[in-house]
Every structure is written in structure tokens, then in C-alpha cells.
Design an enzyme around this catalytic site. Structure first.
Site, mmCIF file in Angstrom:
data_model
loop_
_atom_site.group_PDB
_atom_site.id
_atom_site.type_symbol
_atom_site.label_atom_id
_atom_site.label_comp_id
_atom_site.label_asym_id
_atom_site.label_seq_id
_atom_site.Cartn_x
_atom_site.Cartn_y
_atom_site.Cartn_z
ATOM 1 N N CYS A 2 42.257 18.852 36.064
ATOM 2 C CA CYS A 2 42.373 17.809 37.072
ATOM 3 C C CYS A 2 42.447 16.478 36.337
ATOM 4 O O CYS A 2 41.760 16.262 35.339
ATOM 5 C CB CYS A 2 41.220 17.738 38.059
ATOM 6 S SG CYS A 2 41.076 19.183 39.100
ATOM 7 N N ARG A 29 47.102 17.923 33.015
ATOM 8 C CA ARG A 29 45.731 18.349 33.282
ATOM 9 C C ARG A 29 45.643 19.286 34.483
ATOM 10 O O ARG A 29 44.580 19.802 34.800
ATOM 11 C CB ARG A 29 44.838 17.130 33.516
ATOM 12 C CG ARG A 29 44.771 16.194 32.325
ATOM 13 C CD ARG A 29 43.891 15.019 32.650
ATOM 14 N NE ARG A 29 42.510 15.406 32.725
ATOM 15 C CZ ARG A 29 41.652 15.343 31.711
ATOM 16 N NH1 ARG A 29 42.041 14.884 30.546
ATOM 17 N NH2 ARG A 29 40.419 15.730 31.866
ATOM 18 N N TRP A 72 43.922 20.921 39.382
ATOM 19 C CA TRP A 72 43.933 22.303 38.893
ATOM 20 C C TRP A 72 42.846 22.985 39.689
ATOM 21 O O TRP A 72 41.659 22.714 39.502
ATOM 22 C CB TRP A 72 43.632 22.338 37.394
ATOM 23 C CG TRP A 72 43.802 23.696 36.793
ATOM 24 C CD1 TRP A 72 44.959 24.255 36.340
ATOM 25 C CD2 TRP A 72 42.773 24.674 36.561
ATOM 26 N NE1 TRP A 72 44.717 25.516 35.857
ATOM 27 C CE2 TRP A 72 43.381 25.798 35.991
ATOM 28 C CE3 TRP A 72 41.408 24.705 36.804
ATOM 29 C CZ2 TRP A 72 42.676 26.947 35.645
ATOM 30 C CZ3 TRP A 72 40.691 25.847 36.462
ATOM 31 C CH2 TRP A 72 41.324 26.957 35.882
ATOM 32 N N ASN A 98 36.986 15.017 39.210
ATOM 33 C CA ASN A 98 37.303 16.036 38.209
ATOM 34 C C ASN A 98 35.983 16.652 37.780
ATOM 35 O O ASN A 98 35.075 15.938 37.372
ATOM 36 C CB ASN A 98 38.007 15.373 37.016
ATOM 37 C CG ASN A 98 38.101 16.289 35.797
ATOM 38 O OD1 ASN A 98 38.014 15.842 34.672
ATOM 39 N ND2 ASN A 98 38.266 17.564 36.015
ATOM 40 N N GLY A 99 35.872 17.977 37.907
ATOM 41 C CA GLY A 99 34.626 18.650 37.525
ATOM 42 C C GLY A 99 34.277 19.702 38.552
ATOM 43 O O GLY A 99 35.129 20.128 39.344
ATOM 44 N N GLU A 462 48.400 33.876 17.482
ATOM 45 C CA GLU A 462 48.990 32.641 18.024
ATOM 46 C C GLU A 462 50.359 32.926 18.669
ATOM 47 O O GLU A 462 50.654 32.450 19.763
ATOM 48 C CB GLU A 462 49.111 31.596 16.897
ATOM 49 C CG GLU A 462 49.910 30.353 17.215
ATOM 50 C CD GLU A 462 49.416 29.570 18.430
ATOM 51 O OE1 GLU A 462 48.292 29.776 18.886
ATOM 52 O OE2 GLU A 462 50.224 28.769 18.943
ATOM 53 N N LYS A 466 51.453 32.553 22.714
ATOM 54 C CA LYS A 466 52.600 31.795 23.224
ATOM 55 C C LYS A 466 53.509 32.700 24.065
ATOM 56 O O LYS A 466 54.054 32.270 25.074
ATOM 57 C CB LYS A 466 53.412 31.193 22.068
ATOM 58 C CG LYS A 466 52.720 30.037 21.364
ATOM 59 C CD LYS A 466 52.536 28.821 22.250
ATOM 60 C CE LYS A 466 51.902 27.656 21.529
ATOM 61 N NZ LYS A 466 50.470 27.782 21.273
ATOM 62 N N GLU A 469 51.690 32.940 27.415
ATOM 63 C CA GLU A 469 51.585 31.764 28.281
ATOM 64 C C GLU A 469 52.938 31.152 28.638
ATOM 65 O O GLU A 469 53.118 30.658 29.744
ATOM 66 C CB GLU A 469 50.640 30.708 27.695
ATOM 67 C CG GLU A 469 51.136 30.029 26.449
ATOM 68 C CD GLU A 469 50.182 28.942 25.948
ATOM 69 O OE1 GLU A 469 49.506 28.310 26.747
ATOM 70 O OE2 GLU A 469 50.142 28.739 24.715
ATOM 71 N N HIS A 485 44.142 52.608 14.341
ATOM 72 C CA HIS A 485 42.872 53.079 14.911
ATOM 73 C C HIS A 485 42.942 53.147 16.438
ATOM 74 O O HIS A 485 41.904 53.111 17.095
ATOM 75 C CB HIS A 485 41.720 52.178 14.449
ATOM 76 C CG HIS A 485 41.526 52.239 12.958
ATOM 77 N ND1 HIS A 485 40.974 53.328 12.319
ATOM 78 C CD2 HIS A 485 41.865 51.375 11.972
ATOM 79 C CE1 HIS A 485 40.964 53.112 11.017
ATOM 80 N NE2 HIS A 485 41.509 51.927 10.777
ATOM 81 N N LYS A 573 46.425 21.563 30.351
ATOM 82 C CA LYS A 573 46.320 21.314 28.915
ATOM 83 C C LYS A 573 44.898 20.999 28.470
ATOM 84 O O LYS A 573 44.478 21.364 27.394
ATOM 85 C CB LYS A 573 47.251 20.165 28.511
ATOM 86 C CG LYS A 573 47.361 20.043 26.999
ATOM 87 C CD LYS A 573 48.611 19.337 26.610
ATOM 88 C CE LYS A 573 48.752 19.285 25.105
ATOM 89 N NZ LYS A 573 49.043 20.619 24.534
#
Ligand code: F6R
Length: 578
Positions: A2, A29, A72, A98-99, A462, A466, A469, A485, A573
Site C-alpha cells: 500500500c 507498492r 495491496w 498502510n499497515g 533466483e 523470476k 513471478e 534424492h 515491491k
């Protein structure tokens, strides 16, 4: 998560062009919905990206005071009603937040007993009704906020405005908030992105601080309501200018910027940040225990840090921040190294607050100056990658690796750091066309495996992150030795397996052959022949160049699939909630 912004100015400003342009800078955000309110009582909320809001706002709408929010979703679905600002019944008091308000259920029940009706499913709506209730009992907004602070459990950066009053009230605990000082008044924002195009002078809220801001002045108060003096700070920051976007997406712009951004960092590590680097290395040498903490891509960088430091005889471990308390013990001789692009990741911030109680030292690697993590650190090196707009990290990851290389070099690791920017350029120039070609094939696959070992194991993870996402493809980044294994059971005819094979590592060759023998379609990234050939280097540096290929592949798969590359679904982000 947010983003909130507030503007208060001496002269009227265009809501669309000033306030919402600022809000757009915070869109990374969260982009589930957005909304704004002005002190004239105008407000609009829409679902989806901020462009939807822009389409619904009269171009001529003006105000002197306004607040806005990009969401968000945490509590309550993605609907217009759940969007911020939230308001009282009379639509005279507006709040953005925000929170997370943890005890919102209890607060809501108490307010319902007073007769308040809730129209949204959010935790935030309790804030506005709580304040409204206290104001109706004769308290000022400031007094109501101070009482709220004493009653509430949770995290918050809150902006509130009253209709017909040219003032913004702001309150902060755990969620970030900063006040930018501009020529025409003040801008409040979740972080410096909100106003770094207007000013480089700001005051950063600490926890439990309240502020009242008019166009002429600001005043800060502690939790007892006593005025406190806070000095503005000046920060350095390289803007990502929207008008300069001559690429289809920020992701590819940011991948291609890396020769420049890595060079800038390397130069600074030799000059402005040289002393800090030495001090940082000393802390590493002197500590008894060393833990990296990080999340996501930054965690992958920390794995490389642990690899390099162990290589130099330092017992270094790394831990996903959200699990730190379950798997680690800290004391006063422990050094904690948080790595974070945003410097705001709540999982990391929470760990820092706890470990400080044990007396541990904190030396961080951060991209955003004056961010919460940096302000909680005893020492901090900045990665100087500049603003990263794409939600997925690319250039900041490379610069995190370069800081780790420089630290390892201080500890005795031999490496040619200066040559990295040119080799990054070469990697891109010589491989980009091939990544487009292979992306076409991979875009049709459901599962992709990536194998690495040592310094390239973090890169396998990594690349997998990507692919998940950006491209919504299931991908698994594995230690090559672990494959046999169990996971090898998933390899069938045609399963794509990307193998990261630095020339020094013969065992990676064998793991690759093992999957090929079971029908896998292998794609080899190597500095010694393969589908993608990157410049000659040692294994740690190879990690940088193989990442380039992985990032380019995930970008071009996203292009093939026509996906919202810069703003993937469900993500934000800056992850400022736990
Ligand atoms: C992935 C990505 C995230 C972040 C993670 C930590 O591309 O960007 O996984 O790396 O959310 O964020 P920071 O580095 O801001 O702490």
C-alpha cells in the site's frame, strides 16, 4: 505494501496532475485499487491500476489539501468499497492507511455498540470511526489520534484530513512515512519515491510520532502529545523518469541499465563508501557469529554472501527473515547483515527490532536511503542502483552481489570487480537474441527446473523465482546434487532443465547428463560452451552473468505470453506487512 501520499500547498494544485501523479510513483507498492480525498470533500475510488482512477477524475479538480492511497489488499477483497480513503458517515473525515490493525475486530465491536455502521470489510475503517467518535465527544483530531495510538495494536502509517480544514494529520508506527519539504508546501509519502522528483529534503517519521502539517508549517509530537524537534535530512537519489522510458517495460530497461549502475557502485566503493566498506569488513572479521537476513531475491544475494564469506574462513549463515526467530540464536557478539532493496521489508524490520534487544550489531546493504532498515543499522552500505520501478528486482540484485564481492575482497577473496560492468554488457550483447528464441519454447512449458551448485545454487533459485513471478510458470531452482534424492522423478521426455555450469565445476556436468539420460531438454548456461556462453570468470562472478541470462529469459517469456511484466499479479515491491 500500500502506498499513501498527502499534499498540502499554499496555492491550489490540480488533483489529477499533482496528487495522483505522485500516487502513481508509489504504484509499485500495490495496485489492487486506489483513491483520493480532498479537504473540499471531493473523493473518488476505483478498482485496478491508478490509470483507472485517473480516467475517473475531472481534469479541472483542484484542492489545497488532499490524501491518496494505492492498495495491496490485506483485509477484505478488491472492491471499490474496500478502497481507501475510508470516511465517516457525514463524509467529512477521510483516512488512508498502510499497515494492519490487528485488534480491529474488538475495536469494530466497541464502535458498533456506539451505533457505528461499517460498510467495508477492511481493518482500516475502524480508524476513521474511532477518530470520529472521539471528535464527536469533543476531542481534537490530534487528541483522538493520540488516544487511538494507546488503544490500537498493529502497524500503521495514517494520513487523515477534515473537510474544510487545510491540514494533514499523520501518525506512524512500523509502517514507513516521510515528509518531503517542497517549494510550495509539503508532501507526505510512504517513501522518498513519492516526492523525490520535487525535493531531496525530507523528515523521516520514527515510530509513535504524530504530525500536523499545514502549507506553512509542520509540528511533530511524541506519544504523550509533547512537541518534538526533528531536523530535515538531504538525500541523494537517481530518478527513473517515466518520459525516458524508451523500452517496452521497466524490467528490460533495468536489466540493460546494469553496466551503468554497477559501474557507479564500484566507483563509490573506491571513493565515497570506501571507509564504510573497510569498517563493514572489520565488523565481519571481529564478530563471533554472522547471520544474513533477507527475503526473496535479496535472500538469494545473501546466499552468495554466505558462500563467499565461508570461503574466506568466516562462519556465515543466512536466514529467510520471516523464519529467523525459529532457527537462529543471537547474542551481543553476533553481526546481522540485512540485505534489502527497499529497506522496508517488514519481515526484516521485525527481526531487527528483536535482535537489537540482544545487543547484536547490524550492518546493512540497502538501496533506498533513509529507509527503515538503514535507520535501524549501525552501519550501512548503499547499493546505488537508483530507483527500480519493475516490481521484480534485477539491477538491485546485481549491485547487492557487487557489495558482497567487495566485502569478500576486503577479507582476501581475489576478484576483478572493475571488469564486471563491461562483462555484463558483453553478456547482454552476445545472448539477448538467443534468449528471445529460447523464451518462445519455454513459454509453452508448465514446469522448468534450474540446477546450480555452490555460488550458482542461489542463481538457480533466483531464476526460478523470476519464472514464477513474471511468467506464472512453475519453476524449481535446485542444488544439483539433491535432484537425484527425489525430484528427478519429475523429469520426463522434454522437461526443460536449465543447467548453470561454470567451467570449474565438473560435477554439474554429471548432474546435467543424468537428467538428459531421462529425456530432459537441457539448456546450458556456461562460460565454457553451451546454449548461452557468458564471459570467462570465477564461479562467484559467473553468478552475475548467468543471472543476466535468467532475467532476460523470464522477461522475454513474459513478452511472449503478453503478461503484465512490471506489475505481476498479487505482488507489491515493498512488502511492509508480515
Ligand atoms: C523478486 C523480488 C522480491 C524481493 C523481496 C525482498 O523479484 O523483488 O522477492 O526481493 O520482496 O525485497 P527487499 O529487497 O526490498 O527487501
Amino acid at each position: 505494501m500500500c502506498g499513501i501520499i498527502g499534499l498540502v500547498a499554499k496555492e491550489e494544485f490540480g488533483v489529477r496532475d499533482e496528487l495522483l501523479k505522485g500516487l502513481k510513483r508509489l504504484e509499485y507498492r500495490g495496485y489492487d485499487s486506489s483513491g483520493f480525498a480532498t479537504s473540499n470533500g471531493d473523493f473518488v475510488k476505483t478498482v485496478g491500476e491508478i490509470n483507472n482512477l485517473l480516467d475517473n477524475v475531472d481534469k479541472t479538480l483542484k484542492a489545497r489539501t488532499a490524501i491518496a492511497h494505492t492498495r495491496w489488499a490485506t483485509h477484505g477483497g478488491v472492491t471499490e468499497i474496500n478502497s481507501h480513503p475510508h470516511f465517516n458517515k457525514e463524509k467529512t473525515l477521510f483516512v488512508v492507511h498502510n499497515g494492519i490493525i490487528e485488534n480491529f475486530q474488538k475495536l469494530k465491536e466497541d464502535l458498533e455498540l456506539e451505533g457505528y455502521e461499517f460498510i467495508s470489510q477492511t481493518d482500516t475503517e475502524v480508524i476513521v470511526h474511532f477518530l470520529d467518535s472521539k471528535i464527536k465527544q469533543g476531542k481534537s483530531v490530534k487528541e483522538a489520534l493520540l488516544e487511538f495510538e494507546k488503544t490500537v495494536k498493529g502497524t500503521y502509517a495514517i494520513l487523515a484530513i477534515n473537510k474544510d480544514e487545510e491540514k494533514i494529520y499523520a501518525l506512524k508506527k512500523d509502517s514507513p512515512l516521510a515528509l518531503g519539504i517542497t517549494k510550495t508546501g509539503f508532501v507526505l509519502g510512504s517513501d522518498i519515491y513519492a516526492f523525490s522528483d520535487k525535493t531531496k529534503k525530507a523528515i523521516f517519521f520514527d515510530d509513535n510520532e504524530l504530525a500536523e502539517i499545514t502549507a506553512e508549517k509542520y509540528a511533530f509530537f511524541d506519544k504523550e502529545g509533547n512537541e518534538i524537534v526533528k531536523a530535515p535530512k538531504t538525500f541523494e537519489w537517481e530518478e527513473a523518469k517515466e518520459q525516458e522510458l524508451d523500452f517496452a517495460h521497466y524490467m528490460i530497461k533495468e536489466i540493460k541499465e546494469q553496466p551503468k549502475t554497477s559501474k557507479r557502485l564500484i566507483e563509490s566503493l573506491h571513493t565515497l563508501q570506501k571507509d564504510k566498506l573497510k569498517e563493514f569488513a572489520k565488523l565481519i572479521k571481529d564478530c563471533k557469529k554472522l547471520f544474513f537476513i533477507a527475503a526473496g531475491t535479496s535472500y538469494h544475494a545473501s546466499l552468495i554472501g554466505a558462500y563467499l564469506f565461508n570461503n574466506q574462513g568466516i562462519d556465515a549463515r543466512t536466514m529467510i527473515a520471516s523464519e529467523f526467530e525459529n532457527f537462529s540464536l543471537v547474542d551481543k557478539d553476533t553481526l546481522i547483515i540485512p540485505i534489502s532493496q527497499s529497506g522496508e521489508t517488514m519481515d526484516v524490520v521485525s527481526v531487527l527490532k528483536e535482535i537489537k534487544k540482544a545487543g547484536a550489531k547490524v550492518a546493512s546493504i540497502i538501496n533506498v536511503p533513509y529507509s527503515t532498515i538503514q535507520r535501524h543499522s549501525d552501519l550501512s552500505i548503499e547499493t546505488l542502483a537508483g530507483q527500480e520501478v519493475c516490481v521484480a528486482s534485477t539491477k538491485t540484485f546485481t549491485n547487492q552481489l557487487i557489495v558482497l564481492f567487495a566485502l569478500a575482497k576486503e577479507l582476501g577473496y581475489e576478484m576483478d570487480i572493475e571488469g564486471i560492468p563491461d562483462k555484463i554488457q558483453k553478456t547482454i550483447d552476445e545472448n539477448e537474441e538467443k534468449t528471445k528464441e529460447i523464451a518462445k519454447e519455454l513459454s509453452q512449458k508448465r514446469d522448468i527446473f534450474i540446477l546450480g551448485k555452490g555460488a550458482t545454487y542461489p542463481i538457480a533459485r533466483e531464476i526460478a523465482l523470476k519464472l514464477k513471478e513474471i511468467d506464472y510458470i512453475h519453476a524449481s531452482g535446485m542444488m544439483a546434487g539433491e535432484l537425484k534424492h527425489g525430484t528427478i522423478a519429475l523429469i520426463e521426455d522434454g522437461t526443460p532443465v536449465i543447467s548453470l555450469i561454470p567451467k570449474s565445476d565438473l560435477s554439474m556436468d554429471s548432474s546435467t547428463k543424468e537428467v538428459e539420460a531421462r529425456g530432459a531438454k537441457t539448456i546450458i548456461i556456461s562460460n565454457n560452451g553451451g546454449d548461452f556462453i557468458v564471459p570467462d570468470s570465477d564461479d562467484a562472478e559467473f553468478a552475475v552473468y548467468s543471472t543476466m541470462i535468467g532475467h532476460l529469459l523470464s522477461y522475454y517469456i513474459g513478452v511472449e505470453l503478453n503478461l503484465p511484466i512490471d506489475k505481476p499479479r498479487n505482488l507489491a515491491k515493498s512488502v511492509t506487512v508480515k
